[in-house]
Design an enzyme around this catalytic site. Structure first.
Site: not given
Ligand code: URA
Length: 234
Positions: A106
């Site tokens: 993310d």
């Molecule tokens: N899980 C998440 O919630 N975000 C990420 O970036 C990776 C795994």
């Protein structure tokens, strides 16, 4: 490896476009095993034959494998109209080679992000079928309890009905946990921890399979995987 056209090999280095590569060959700047070659369409095996431009050996690799310490605030994408992407953190030749991020983090997650131009490598790391561990460190609002640890181990069902594969939740201390999952569903770790009543405040990926984030890489820094890391992976 299979023989390939000289102009294709030269452009795969990311240093020349296909057209520039063909022009260099035509101009007599390219040698194969020390002999000038003016035929850009000639096929050679770069693992066995020495290709050089103006006497400089062409450091040719079939694929590239990079480790990036993804900083916060950058998209795991190859391009975006408005926002900075992880490709913007690399020298332009990698974009020209078609390098892309292996899976996603993310925008608000930092840590280990692998990049490559090898689709098989990416598939082996991201497909849930291959069950590759992805390890995250999370700072949470509140500390999960033993029931949450068990729910992770059993395979959580999220609020929208999404089923998660069994995962490992380790309580490291107050408001701090380590999570190991083998898949990469949308916002998965955040949603798993939120489902247990302990939303994530900060999230960082530490490891994918045997590949660990190099602690000497500052956020935004990257390096190629070492031969040893590659040997262990393949
Ligand atoms: N899980 C998440 O919630 N975000 C990420 O970036 C990776 C795994």
């Amino acid at each position: 490896m299979a023989a390939q056209r000289i102009d294709k090999i030269l452009s795969a280095t990311g240093r020349y476009s296909r057209r520039e590569a063909a022009a260099l060959v035509k101009a007599g700047a390219v040698t194969v095993d020390g002999v000038c070659c003016r035929d850009a369409a000639r096929k050679i095996d770069p693992d066995k034959q020495a290709l050089a431009v103006r006497g400089e050996p062409v450091g040719w690799k079939e694929h590239v494998y990079l480790m990036l310490h993804k900083p916060l605030g950058v998209l795991s994408a190859t391009r975006d109209r408005d926002q900075k992407t992880v490709l913007d953190l690399l020298p332009p030749e990698y974009r020209a080679r078609g390098v892309f991020p292996v899976g996603r983090l993310d925008k608000d997650t930092s840590g280990l992000l692998l990049l490559t131009d090898d689709g098989d490598f990416s598939h082996r790391l991201t497909s849930p079928k291959h069950r590759v561990d992805k390890v995250y460190l999370a700072q949470t609002d509140g500390t999960p309890d033993e029931a949450a640890v068990q729910a992770f181990a059993d395979g959580l069902t999220l609020r929208d009905g999404t089923h998660c594969l069994p995962a490992t939740l380790e309580i490291l201390g107050e408001n701090q946990v380590r999570v190991t999952v083998q898949e990469g569903q949308y916002h998965q770790v955040r949603r798993m921890l939120a489902a247990c009543g302990t939303p994530v405040r900060e999230l960082m990926r530490l490891r994918e399979g045997g590949l660990e984030l190099d602690s000497s890489l500052k956020p935004g820094a990257w390096r190629e995987l070492t031969e040893r890391e590659m040997r262990e992976f393949f």
